[in-house]
Design a protein around this motif. Structure first.
Motif, PDB file in Angstrom:
ATOM      1  N   VAL A 339       6.492  -1.025   7.886  1.00 11.39           N
ATOM      2  CA  VAL A 339       5.735  -1.831   6.701  1.00 11.39           C
ATOM      3  C   VAL A 339       5.712  -1.188   5.581  1.00 11.39           C
ATOM      4  N   GLN A 340       6.190   0.181   5.199  1.00 11.09           N
ATOM      5  CA  GLN A 340       6.540   0.530   3.898  1.00 11.09           C
ATOM      6  C   GLN A 340       7.354  -0.291   3.087  1.00 11.09           C
ATOM      7  N   ASP A 341       8.166  -1.047   3.870  1.00 12.28           N
ATOM      8  CA  ASP A 341       9.120  -1.886   3.116  1.00 12.28           C
ATOM      9  C   ASP A 341       8.622  -3.164   2.759  1.00 12.28           C
ATOM     10  N   VAL A 342       7.169  -3.493   2.862  1.00 10.84           N
ATOM     11  CA  VAL A 342       6.911  -4.813   2.374  1.00 10.84           C
ATOM     12  C   VAL A 342       6.932  -4.985   0.982  1.00 10.84           C
ATOM     13  N   LYS A 343       6.707  -3.673   0.062  1.00 12.73           N
ATOM     14  CA  LYS A 343       6.968  -3.617  -1.040  1.00 12.73           C
ATOM     15  C   LYS A 343       8.447  -4.293  -1.782  1.00 12.73           C
ATOM     16  N   LYS A 344       9.204  -3.982  -0.876  1.00 11.05           N
ATOM     17  CA  LYS A 344      10.503  -4.726  -1.256  1.00 11.05           C
ATOM     18  C   LYS A 344      10.671  -6.078  -1.175  1.00 11.05           C
ATOM     19  N   VAL A 345       9.660  -6.748  -0.256  1.00 11.76           N
ATOM     20  CA  VAL A 345       9.576  -8.379  -0.114  1.00 11.76           C
ATOM     21  C   VAL A 345       8.922  -8.666  -1.361  1.00 11.76           C
ATOM     22  N   VAL A 346       7.707  -7.779  -1.921  1.00 11.73           N
ATOM     23  CA  VAL A 346       7.179  -8.289  -3.347  1.00 11.73           C
ATOM     24  C   VAL A 346       8.287  -8.130  -4.480  1.00 11.73           C
ATOM     25  N   GLU A 347       9.119  -7.016  -4.379  1.00  5.74           N
ATOM     26  CA  GLU A 347      10.186  -7.010  -5.532  1.00  5.74           C
ATOM     27  C   GLU A 347      11.095  -8.380  -5.381  1.00  5.74           C
ATOM     28  N   SER A 348      11.395  -8.815  -4.152  1.00  3.46           N
ATOM     29  CA  SER A 348      12.213 -10.166  -4.099  1.00  3.46           C
ATOM     30  C   SER A 348      11.379 -11.172  -4.631  1.00  3.46           C
TER      31      SER A 348
END
Length: 473
Positions: A339-348
């Motif tokens: 879930v720490q990688d959710v921010k990467k979805v936001v960046e995309s």
């Protein structure tokens, strides 16, 4: 008496899709079904001897912050608006300068600086740590609250405890950055390290003295920004141009790691910063299978999963260790360990020019809320709710016409040079370029359907001529 300062900045991108840029996690009821995290932070102060609180938030969050304070009966609270984010050292400098300027007593006020998005489950223990910190702050110490660690966490900075003080707390030996797993385990087993919480207590003047000593550039910029501030309703707007040149730095780097007056008071009160969906799963009540279920959820043969349904049924079968979050315009499915990688979805989402990171389908305004029900080429449909006594700005649009159908309540409509009432099951039409306004003169919410049509339907096609909420350029 304590002067509470609550910092409500940040956008909580790791908690997307619930947390959005214009409605971030501190304004959401994440750990409580009835109160936002900001409201829980404020109510946690009950029982302490405090002055009127000062809330620091971003300019774009001003109306939702004011509404949540109003719901707590705190309309008189001070809201200081940052035109841009410049980290915690400048934010706390603004609060300190404001506290010194407005203090009615001939003394250096003691600030209690809190974050709006922290969970503290044991309020009694929280108050006990504050009681320990108060005499230290009154003596001129810069107190930080260190969280007693429960596990070897690599996502937090740590504070090493030095010499114990007779009045409670410890001299800060050093601050350390987020460690790797092996180092975190050593810190935990030593018993000498606390998590860095980002909560503080000190006299406003003492903080300003240390900031003057170590970062006079930050203090000078903040003084200039506040000296040219404007008062707008309950909002204090600092000078945008002066604050924009202020260096971006945290209080830890700017002051706390340099000063010889730093002390730490341990806090063991069920604390969490709710930094990711896994943290929310950790602190939430679970069923017999370890599932956290929010909203209309069916979990069949599912275990240790976080399920959140906002607008429709969400069902899972045979899954484990997942996070599933449904909103009206987005669905997230992630493994709890990722879930720490959710921010990467936001960046995309940002990179692709989409809008789902900015706001929900429901958008809050000072007069109420609107929900974008449907849209297509040259049309958009919204459900609009206007609070009793509220009024939208007197405005016009260059590119769209609007058709309003009242569902419940009574609308007072200004349409060009005419003003008239529109009641349930009645409608009215606003042509392109017509100056108009919408008001709820009644005592119940006004609900209507708005059908927009035209070549361009963006929210920036609004020319405001008059607005009781200060939004006229």
């Amino acid at each position: 008496m304590l002067y509470p300062v609550i910092m409500a900045g940040g956008n909580g991108s790791r908690l997307w899709p619930l947390s959005r840029q214009l409605n971030p996690k501190q304004f959401l009821p994440l750990a409580d079904n009835h109160r936002s995290m900001l409201q829980a932070t404020i109510q946690r102060l009950e029982g302490l001897n405090t002055a009127l609180l000062l809330l620091i938030c971003n300019e774009e969050h001003r109306f939702i912050a004011a509404e949540q304070l109003r719901q707590l009966g705190m309309e008189e609270a001070n809201i200081l608006l940052e035109p841009v984010g410049r980290n915690t050292a400048p934010a706390i400098a603004l609060a300190s300068l404001r506290a010194v300027d407005t203090s009615t007593q001939d003394e250096d006020p003691v600030l209690l600086v809190l974050a709006a998005d922290h969970l503290i489950q044991n309020v009694e223990a929280f108050h006990a740590s504050i009681a320990t910190a108060l005499p230290l702050a009154q003596q001129g110490k810069l107190v930080t609250f260190g969280i007693v660690p429960t596990h070897a966490e690599t996502g937090y900075g740590y504070i090493e405890q030095g010499t114990a003080l007779d009045t409670g707390g410890y001299i800060v030996s050093r601050f350390v950055e987020k460690p790797d797993q092996v180092t975190a385990e050593k810190y935990l087993s030593s018993g000498q390290y606390l998590w860095n919480s980002g909560m503080f207590m000190f006299r406003a003047g003492r903080y300003l003295e240390e900031l003057e000593r170590y970062r006079p550039d930050i203090l000078a910029a903040c003084r200039s920004a506040l000296s040219n501030a404007n008062q707008d309703m309950h909002f204090t707007r600092v000078d945008a141009e002066a604050f924009a040149v202020c260096p971006d730095d945290s209080i830890d780097y700017a002051v706390m790691e340099k000063t010889d007056s730093a002390v730490v008071v341990p806090l063991d009160a069920g604390w969490s910063d709710i930094g990711a969906w896994s943290a929310l799963w950790d602190v939430s009540d679970k069923d017999v299978n370890g599932n956290v279920c929010k909203g209309d959820v069916l979990a069949h043969d599912s275990r240790n999963t976080y399920l959140h349904a906002e607008s429709r049924l969400v069902a899972t079968v045979g899954v484990e260790d997942l996070v599933v979050v449904e909103t009206k315009d987005a669905v997230l499915v992630a493994h709890r360990d990722r879930v720490q990688d959710v921010k990467k979805v936001v960046e995309s989402i940002k990179k692709d020019g989409r809008h789902e990171h900015m706001n929900h389908r429901e958008v809050y305004r000072p007069w109420g809320v609107y929900d974008s029900i449907d849209s297509g080429e040259r049309y958009q449909v919204k459900r609009i709710t206007v609070k009793p006594g509220a009024k939208l700005s007197v405005q016009m649009h260059h590119h769209r016409a609007e058709h309003w159908i009242v569902v419940s309540g009574t609308a007072k409509v200004t349409n060009g040079d005419k003003t008239y009432l529109v009641t349930e099951n009645q409608s009215t039409y606003i042509p392109v370029g017509q100056v108009h306004a919408l008001e709820n003169p009644g005592v119940i919410p006004l609900e209507l359907i708005e059908v927009q049509s035209g070549a361009y339907l963006g929210e920036d096609d609004i020319v405001r001529f008059e607005d009781r909420y200060g939004r006229v350029e």
